[in-house]
Design a protein around this motif. Structure first.
Motif, PDB file in Angstrom:
ATOM      1  N   ALA A  10      28.258  -6.492 -12.699  1.00 45.68           N
ATOM      2  CA  ALA A  10      29.383  -5.771 -12.074  1.00 45.68           C
ATOM      3  C   ALA A  10      29.670  -4.458 -12.794  1.00 45.68           C
ATOM      4  N   LYS A  18      21.590  -3.664  -5.794  1.00 46.13           N
ATOM      5  CA  LYS A  18      22.884  -3.672  -5.104  1.00 46.13           C
ATOM      6  C   LYS A  18      22.719  -3.333  -3.628  1.00 46.13           C
ATOM      7  N   GLU A  21      29.033  -2.058  -2.644  1.00 45.02           N
ATOM      8  CA  GLU A  21      29.936  -2.010  -3.792  1.00 45.02           C
ATOM      9  C   GLU A  21      31.203  -1.269  -3.411  1.00 45.02           C
ATOM     10  N   LEU A  26      31.142  -6.660  -5.289  1.00 43.59           N
ATOM     11  CA  LEU A  26      29.763  -6.176  -5.387  1.00 43.59           C
ATOM     12  C   LEU A  26      28.861  -7.182  -4.689  1.00 43.59           C
ATOM     13  N   LYS A  44      34.511  -8.329  -8.651  1.00 40.04           N
ATOM     14  CA  LYS A  44      34.168  -7.647  -9.907  1.00 40.04           C
ATOM     15  C   LYS A  44      34.942  -8.229 -11.084  1.00 40.04           C
TER      16      LYS A  44
END
Ligand code: 5GP
Ligand code: ZN
Length: 116
Positions: A10, A18, A21, A26, A44
Motif C-alpha cells: 500500500a 496495481k 488506487e 488499492l 490502505k
C-alpha cells in the motif's frame, strides 16, 4: 503496520502490479493467481481481518464492494466473478491485512464449497 506485506504494498515499499488506487483503497494482481482474473482489493489503512472491523470501517468496505464489479469487468471477468474474504484460521487466511479476492475469467468457477 510493521512487517505487514500488504501495508508495504500500500505504501509502495513492496512492488505490485496495481490496477486501481485512490486515497483509501488499492487493487493489485495476486502474485499466485488461481484463475485468469485474480486480483486483491485492500484498504490502505491496516486492519487485520473482518474480525477486527467495526462501524468505522463501513465506508471503506462499501467502497471496495462498490468497486469490485467495475474492476472485475475491466480485467476481463465479463460473465461473473467471485469475491472471497478469507478470515482467520478456519477461513485459511494467510495474510493478516484484510483483502478481498476477486476471482473470475472465462471458465465456470467450481461450486462454492465441495460437498462431502
Ligand atoms: P489469503 O489466504 O490470506 O486470503 O490470501 C493471501 C493472498 O495474497 C494469496 O492469494 C497470495 O498469493 C497473495 N500474496 C501473498 N503475498 C503477496 C505479495 O507479496 N504480493 C501479491 N501481489 N500477492 C501476494
Ligand atoms: Zn497491513
Amino acid at each position: 503496520m510493521d512487517n505487514c506485506i500488504f501495508c508495504g504494498i500500500a505504501d509502495g515499499k513492496i512492488p505490485s502490479r496495481k490496477l486501481y488506487e485512490d486515497d483509501e483503497v488499492l487493487a493489485f494482481h495476486d502474485i499466485r493467481p488461481i484463475a485468469p482474473v485474480h486480483f486483491l482489493i485492500i484498504p490502505k489503512l491496516h486492519v487485520a481481518s473482518l474480525y477486527d472491523c467495526n462501524h468505522s470501517h463501513q465506508p471503506v468496505l462499501g467502497k471496495i464492494m462498490a468497486l469490485s464489479g467495475q474492476l472485475a469487468r475491466e480485467q476481463g471477468a465479463q460473465d461473473g466473478f467471485r469475491c472471497i474474504i478469507n478470515t482467520g484460521r478456519v477461513g485459511r487466511q494467510e495474510v493478516y491485512h484484510l483483502h478481498v479476492h476477486i476471482i473470475g475469467g472465462p471458465d465456470v468457477l467450481p461450486g462454492m464449497l465441495v460437498r462431502k
